[in-house]
Design a protein around this motif. Structure first.
Motif, mmCIF file in Angstrom:
data_model
loop_
_atom_site.group_PDB
_atom_site.id
_atom_site.type_symbol
_atom_site.label_atom_id
_atom_site.label_comp_id
_atom_site.label_asym_id
_atom_site.label_seq_id
_atom_site.Cartn_x
_atom_site.Cartn_y
_atom_site.Cartn_z
ATOM 1 N N ALA A 52 0.834 -1.208 0.000
ATOM 2 C CA ALA A 52 0.000 0.000 0.000
ATOM 3 C C ALA A 52 0.866 1.255 0.000
ATOM 4 O O ALA A 52 0.586 2.224 -0.714
ATOM 5 C CB ALA A 52 -0.927 -0.014 1.214
ATOM 6 N N LEU A 53 1.933 1.246 0.804
ATOM 7 C CA LEU A 53 2.841 2.396 0.860
ATOM 8 C C LEU A 53 3.529 2.631 -0.477
ATOM 9 O O LEU A 53 3.654 3.764 -0.939
ATOM 10 C CB LEU A 53 3.890 2.190 1.965
ATOM 11 C CG LEU A 53 3.412 2.398 3.403
ATOM 12 C CD1 LEU A 53 4.501 1.954 4.383
ATOM 13 C CD2 LEU A 53 3.052 3.866 3.640
ATOM 14 N N GLN A 54 3.983 1.554 -1.114
ATOM 15 C CA GLN A 54 4.648 1.685 -2.413
ATOM 16 C C GLN A 54 3.691 2.229 -3.463
ATOM 17 O O GLN A 54 4.075 3.042 -4.301
ATOM 18 C CB GLN A 54 5.201 0.325 -2.860
ATOM 19 C CG GLN A 54 6.442 -0.104 -2.107
ATOM 20 C CD GLN A 54 6.975 -1.439 -2.598
ATOM 21 O OE1 GLN A 54 6.222 -2.267 -3.108
ATOM 22 N NE2 GLN A 54 8.268 -1.653 -2.437
ATOM 23 N N THR A 55 2.453 1.786 -3.414
ATOM 24 C CA THR A 55 1.455 2.265 -4.373
ATOM 25 C C THR A 55 1.205 3.759 -4.208
ATOM 26 O O THR A 55 1.148 4.511 -5.182
ATOM 27 C CB THR A 55 0.128 1.500 -4.186
ATOM 28 O OG1 THR A 55 0.364 0.100 -4.341
ATOM 29 C CG2 THR A 55 -0.914 1.949 -5.199
ATOM 30 N N VAL A 56 1.081 4.194 -2.950
ATOM 31 C CA VAL A 56 0.849 5.620 -2.680
ATOM 32 C C VAL A 56 2.035 6.462 -3.126
ATOM 33 O O VAL A 56 1.883 7.493 -3.776
ATOM 34 C CB VAL A 56 0.569 5.844 -1.173
ATOM 35 C CG1 VAL A 56 0.573 7.335 -0.847
ATOM 36 C CG2 VAL A 56 -0.762 5.220 -0.781
ATOM 37 N N LEU A 57 3.252 6.014 -2.790
ATOM 38 C CA LEU A 57 4.455 6.779 -3.130
ATOM 39 C C LEU A 57 4.682 6.844 -4.638
ATOM 40 O O LEU A 57 5.087 7.872 -5.172
ATOM 41 C CB LEU A 57 5.680 6.163 -2.436
ATOM 42 C CG LEU A 57 5.715 6.319 -0.909
ATOM 43 C CD1 LEU A 57 6.880 5.528 -0.322
ATOM 44 C CD2 LEU A 57 5.823 7.789 -0.509
ATOM 45 N N SER A 58 4.438 5.739 -5.332
ATOM 46 C CA SER A 58 4.671 5.708 -6.781
ATOM 47 C C SER A 58 3.633 6.516 -7.535
ATOM 48 O O SER A 58 3.872 6.961 -8.657
ATOM 49 C CB SER A 58 4.676 4.265 -7.297
ATOM 50 O OG SER A 58 3.401 3.675 -7.108
ATOM 51 N N SER A 59 2.464 6.717 -6.909
ATOM 52 C CA SER A 59 1.414 7.468 -7.596
ATOM 53 C C SER A 59 1.581 8.977 -7.435
ATOM 54 O O SER A 59 0.904 9.757 -8.081
ATOM 55 C CB SER A 59 0.035 7.063 -7.055
ATOM 56 O OG SER A 59 -0.096 7.434 -5.701
ATOM 57 N N ARG A 60 2.480 9.398 -6.556
ATOM 58 C CA ARG A 60 2.721 10.830 -6.388
ATOM 59 C C ARG A 60 3.361 11.413 -7.634
ATOM 60 O O ARG A 60 4.329 10.893 -8.157
ATOM 61 C CB ARG A 60 3.626 11.081 -5.179
ATOM 62 C CG ARG A 60 2.923 10.886 -3.844
ATOM 63 C CD ARG A 60 3.849 11.237 -2.705
ATOM 64 N NE ARG A 60 3.201 11.071 -1.415
ATOM 65 C CZ ARG A 60 3.826 11.211 -0.265
ATOM 66 N NH1 ARG A 60 5.112 11.517 -0.238
ATOM 67 N NH2 ARG A 60 3.173 11.049 0.875
ATOM 68 N N SER A 61 2.825 12.526 -8.069
ATOM 69 C CA SER A 61 3.346 13.154 -9.278
ATOM 70 C C SER A 61 4.660 13.866 -8.976
ATOM 71 O O SER A 61 4.765 14.599 -7.997
ATOM 72 C CB SER A 61 2.324 14.160 -9.809
ATOM 73 O OG SER A 61 2.876 14.900 -10.864
ATOM 74 N N PRO A 62 5.674 13.666 -9.835
ATOM 75 C CA PRO A 62 6.951 14.352 -9.637
ATOM 76 C C PRO A 62 6.910 15.795 -10.134
ATOM 77 O O PRO A 62 7.869 16.538 -9.990
ATOM 78 C CB PRO A 62 7.921 13.519 -10.479
ATOM 79 C CG PRO A 62 7.074 12.977 -11.586
ATOM 80 C CD PRO A 62 5.704 12.751 -10.981
ATOM 81 N N VAL A 63 5.791 16.193 -10.724
ATOM 82 C CA VAL A 63 5.678 17.527 -11.305
ATOM 83 C C VAL A 63 5.686 18.591 -10.205
ATOM 84 O O VAL A 63 5.000 18.474 -9.197
ATOM 85 C CB VAL A 63 4.387 17.650 -12.140
ATOM 86 C CG1 VAL A 63 4.206 19.078 -12.642
ATOM 87 C CG2 VAL A 63 4.417 16.671 -13.305
ATOM 88 N N LYS A 64 6.509 19.631 -10.421
ATOM 89 C CA LYS A 64 6.579 20.751 -9.486
ATOM 90 C C LYS A 64 6.294 22.041 -10.243
ATOM 91 O O LYS A 64 6.794 22.241 -11.345
ATOM 92 C CB LYS A 64 7.974 20.863 -8.860
ATOM 93 C CG LYS A 64 8.382 19.684 -8.007
ATOM 94 C CD LYS A 64 9.809 19.896 -7.514
ATOM 95 C CE LYS A 64 10.323 18.671 -6.769
ATOM 96 N NZ LYS A 64 11.747 18.841 -6.386
ATOM 97 N N LEU A 65 5.487 22.898 -9.655
ATOM 98 C CA LEU A 65 5.219 24.206 -10.242
ATOM 99 C C LEU A 65 6.000 25.243 -9.445
ATOM 100 O O LEU A 65 5.719 25.472 -8.267
ATOM 101 C CB LEU A 65 3.720 24.507 -10.210
ATOM 102 C CG LEU A 65 3.290 25.792 -10.922
ATOM 103 C CD1 LEU A 65 3.643 25.724 -12.409
ATOM 104 C CD2 LEU A 65 1.804 26.040 -10.733
ATOM 105 N N LEU A 66 7.002 25.826 -10.083
ATOM 106 C CA LEU A 66 7.857 26.809 -9.417
ATOM 107 C C LEU A 66 7.368 28.213 -9.769
ATOM 108 O O LEU A 66 7.568 28.695 -10.885
ATOM 109 C CB LEU A 66 9.315 26.622 -9.859
ATOM 110 C CG LEU A 66 9.899 25.215 -9.664
ATOM 111 C CD1 LEU A 66 11.330 25.167 -10.168
ATOM 112 C CD2 LEU A 66 9.829 24.794 -8.199
#
Length: 198
Positions: free
Chosen positions: A20-34
């Motif tokens: 479950a933890l791996q699924t949550v972490l992998s689904s996080r978007s790496p996109v950053k708005l600066l």
């Protein structure tokens, strides 16, 4: 037997939590708005040894030290492009010549943009080449050697020259000068004798 069953159930529960933890972490978007907190009042664009300077004064944008009127709409588009940058991914931390060439970040290929507020530099961008998608560009930010993939056509946005940024003034003919022509008639003095009085 009972202990073995308990151990197996505990192991299954632990694995389920890890999954479950791996699924949550992998689904996080790496996109950053600066986004910059302040808007610049000076933008410098350097390419191939030439520099374009846009500076705001009295709420209007001007070009160069001779303060030629700039197109405020186009200047605003450049401000938007520099103040809000979407970073999609980090692609390299190397500053080797081969790596810089790979991303179009070697000298002579780049567009360098500096955004200032008064004497303070808010952001500097070294713009490399477009990625395989024209809406993505390789860039380096604020003096960092990290190369990132940014969303948006940043290179296209800053591929400009002074002429394209100048305020264009439409030259209109004096009032009524072409009234007869626009009506499909020749001016009165060019019509056959007496025609104007018919």
């Amino acid at each position: 037997m009972k202990n073995r069953k308990t151990i197996l159930l505990t192991a299954i529960a632990v694995l389920a939590v890890i999954y479950a933890l791996q699924t949550v972490l992998s689904s996080r978007s790496p996109v950053k708005l600066l986004k910059l907190k302040e808007k610049p009042d000076v933008i410098l664009i350097e390419k191939e040894g030439r520099q374009i300077k846009l500076a705001m004064e009295g709420g209007l944008w001007y070009l160069g030290d001779n303060k030629q009127a700039a197109d405020d709409k186009k200047a605003a588009e450049l401000v938007d492009a520099v103040t809000s940058i979407k970073v999609l991914a980090s692609v390299s931390h190397s500053s080797s010549e081969a790596e810089l060439n790979r991303y179009g970040l070697a000298d002579g290929q780049t567009i360098r943009v500096t955004a200032n507020k008064g004497e303070k530099t808010l952001r500097s961008i070294v713009i490399g080449k477009d990625a395989s998608s024209a809406s993505q560009t390789f860039i380096q930010l604020d003096g960092s050697s990290e190369t990132v993939l940014a969303g948006g056509s940043i290179r296209s946005a800053f591929t400009v020259d002074e002429e394209s940024l100048k305020l264009k003034v439409e030259e209109n003919a004096p009032n009524g000068a072409n009234a007869d022509v626009s009506a499909g008639q020749a001016p009165a003095e060019e019509q056959p004798n007496g025609a104007a009085n018919l």
